[in-house]
Design a protein around this motif. Structure first.
Motif, PDB file in Angstrom:
ATOM      1  N   GLU A 106       0.837  -1.204   0.000  1.00 31.64           N
ATOM      2  CA  GLU A 106       0.000   0.000   0.000  1.00 31.64           C
ATOM      3  C   GLU A 106       0.870   1.250   0.000  1.00 31.64           C
ATOM      4  N   ILE A 107       1.921   1.221   0.795  1.00 27.78           N
ATOM      5  CA  ILE A 107       2.826   2.375   0.855  1.00 27.78           C
ATOM      6  C   ILE A 107       3.478   2.590  -0.499  1.00 27.78           C
ATOM      7  N   LYS A 108       3.932   1.515  -1.120  1.00 29.02           N
ATOM      8  CA  LYS A 108       4.578   1.629  -2.430  1.00 29.02           C
ATOM      9  C   LYS A 108       3.610   2.249  -3.452  1.00 29.02           C
ATOM     10  N   LYS A 109       2.371   1.801  -3.440  1.00 28.08           N
ATOM     11  CA  LYS A 109       1.379   2.373  -4.364  1.00 28.08           C
ATOM     12  C   LYS A 109       1.152   3.847  -4.066  1.00 28.08           C
ATOM     13  N   ARG A 110       1.087   4.194  -2.774  1.00 28.20           N
ATOM     14  CA  ARG A 110       0.866   5.597  -2.406  1.00 28.20           C
ATOM     15  C   ARG A 110       2.057   6.447  -2.838  1.00 28.20           C
ATOM     16  N   LEU A 111       3.269   5.923  -2.687  1.00 28.79           N
ATOM     17  CA  LEU A 111       4.449   6.686  -3.084  1.00 28.79           C
ATOM     18  C   LEU A 111       4.480   6.949  -4.586  1.00 28.79           C
ATOM     19  N   ASP A 112       3.838   6.084  -5.359  1.00 28.63           N
ATOM     20  CA  ASP A 112       3.729   6.324  -6.806  1.00 28.63           C
ATOM     21  C   ASP A 112       2.876   7.544  -7.116  1.00 28.63           C
ATOM     22  N   THR A 113       2.028   7.947  -6.173  1.00 29.58           N
ATOM     23  CA  THR A 113       1.140   9.094  -6.405  1.00 29.58           C
ATOM     24  C   THR A 113       1.684  10.390  -5.814  1.00 29.58           C
ATOM     25  N   VAL A 114       2.806  10.310  -5.098  1.00 24.97           N
ATOM     26  CA  VAL A 114       3.405  11.495  -4.483  1.00 24.97           C
ATOM     27  C   VAL A 114       4.473  12.051  -5.419  1.00 24.97           C
ATOM     28  N   SER A 115       4.338  13.325  -5.751  1.00 29.82           N
ATOM     29  CA  SER A 115       5.315  13.976  -6.627  1.00 29.82           C
ATOM     30  C   SER A 115       6.329  14.753  -5.797  1.00 29.82           C
ATOM     31  N   VAL A 116       7.579  14.656  -6.211  1.00 34.74           N
ATOM     32  CA  VAL A 116       8.652  15.444  -5.609  1.00 34.74           C
ATOM     33  C   VAL A 116       9.357  16.185  -6.746  1.00 34.74           C
ATOM     34  N   THR A 136       8.362  10.618  -8.849  1.00 39.79           N
ATOM     35  CA  THR A 136       7.508  10.062  -7.806  1.00 39.79           C
ATOM     36  C   THR A 136       8.385   9.798  -6.587  1.00 39.79           C
ATOM     37  N   ALA A 137       7.736   9.590  -5.451  1.00 44.64           N
ATOM     38  CA  ALA A 137       8.483   9.264  -4.238  1.00 44.64           C
ATOM     39  C   ALA A 137       9.098   7.865  -4.335  1.00 44.64           C
ATOM     40  N   SER A 193      10.136   8.807   0.897  1.00 46.17           N
ATOM     41  CA  SER A 193      10.010   7.356   0.997  1.00 46.17           C
ATOM     42  C   SER A 193      10.477   6.848   2.356  1.00 46.17           C
ATOM     43  N   SER A 194      11.605   7.334   2.798  1.00 44.77           N
ATOM     44  CA  SER A 194      12.165   6.920   4.082  1.00 44.77           C
ATOM     45  C   SER A 194      11.234   7.291   5.232  1.00 44.77           C
ATOM     46  N   THR A 195      10.689   8.487   5.190  1.00 45.97           N
ATOM     47  CA  THR A 195       9.760   8.934   6.230  1.00 45.97           C
ATOM     48  C   THR A 195       8.533   8.044   6.269  1.00 45.97           C
ATOM     49  N   GLU A 196       7.991   7.735   5.099  1.00 46.68           N
ATOM     50  CA  GLU A 196       6.812   6.866   5.030  1.00 46.68           C
ATOM     51  C   GLU A 196       7.115   5.472   5.563  1.00 46.68           C
ATOM     52  N   MET A 197       8.248   4.921   5.171  1.00 42.13           N
ATOM     53  CA  MET A 197       8.612   3.577   5.603  1.00 42.13           C
ATOM     54  C   MET A 197       8.862   3.521   7.109  1.00 42.13           C
ATOM     55  N   GLN A 198       9.502   4.549   7.655  1.00 44.11           N
ATOM     56  CA  GLN A 198       9.760   4.576   9.095  1.00 44.11           C
ATOM     57  C   GLN A 198       8.460   4.645   9.880  1.00 44.11           C
TER      58      GLN A 198
END
Length: 101
Positions: A14-24, A38-39, A80-85
């Motif tokens: 789920e996190i991986k899919k969400r990171l695909d929708t986050v733009s940096v 993407t993130a 990505s790191s923040t989300e994973m932590q």
């Protein structure tokens, strides 16, 4: 135990899919070159100001592109790191009972 591990695996997906929708973004020269990613560290866009492009030489352009790309990827890594932590804290909280804690 396996249910908790399966839930953790699902959460990671789920996190991986969400990171695909986050733009940096990464930009240089006051926005003359902008990189979007993407993130999950996939470059999704490159924008170069027309006026800047007219006046830039190849070496300068290549160097600035690398800098902008690296900035975008560094921002992606940070998100990505923040989300994973955050997710790991949640998952470990649920898995703590497995280890007698």
């Amino acid at each position: 135990m396996f249910d908790q591990l399966f839930a953790a695996q699902q959460k990671a997906e789920e996190i991986k899919k969400r990171l695909d929708t986050v733009s940096v973004f990464g930009e240089v020269e006051n926005g003359a070159i902008k990189i979007t990613a993407t993130a999950n560290k996939a470059i999704t866009g490159v924008a170069i100001d027309e006026e800047f492009l007219k006046n830039a030489d190849r070496e300068e352009l290549e160097e600035l592109l690398l800098t902008a790309i690296n900035k975008a990827l560094a921002n992606a890594e940070e998100v990505s790191s923040t989300e994973m932590q955050a997710s790991a804290k949640d998952m470990l909280g649920g898995l703590g009972g497995m280890f007698g804690q």
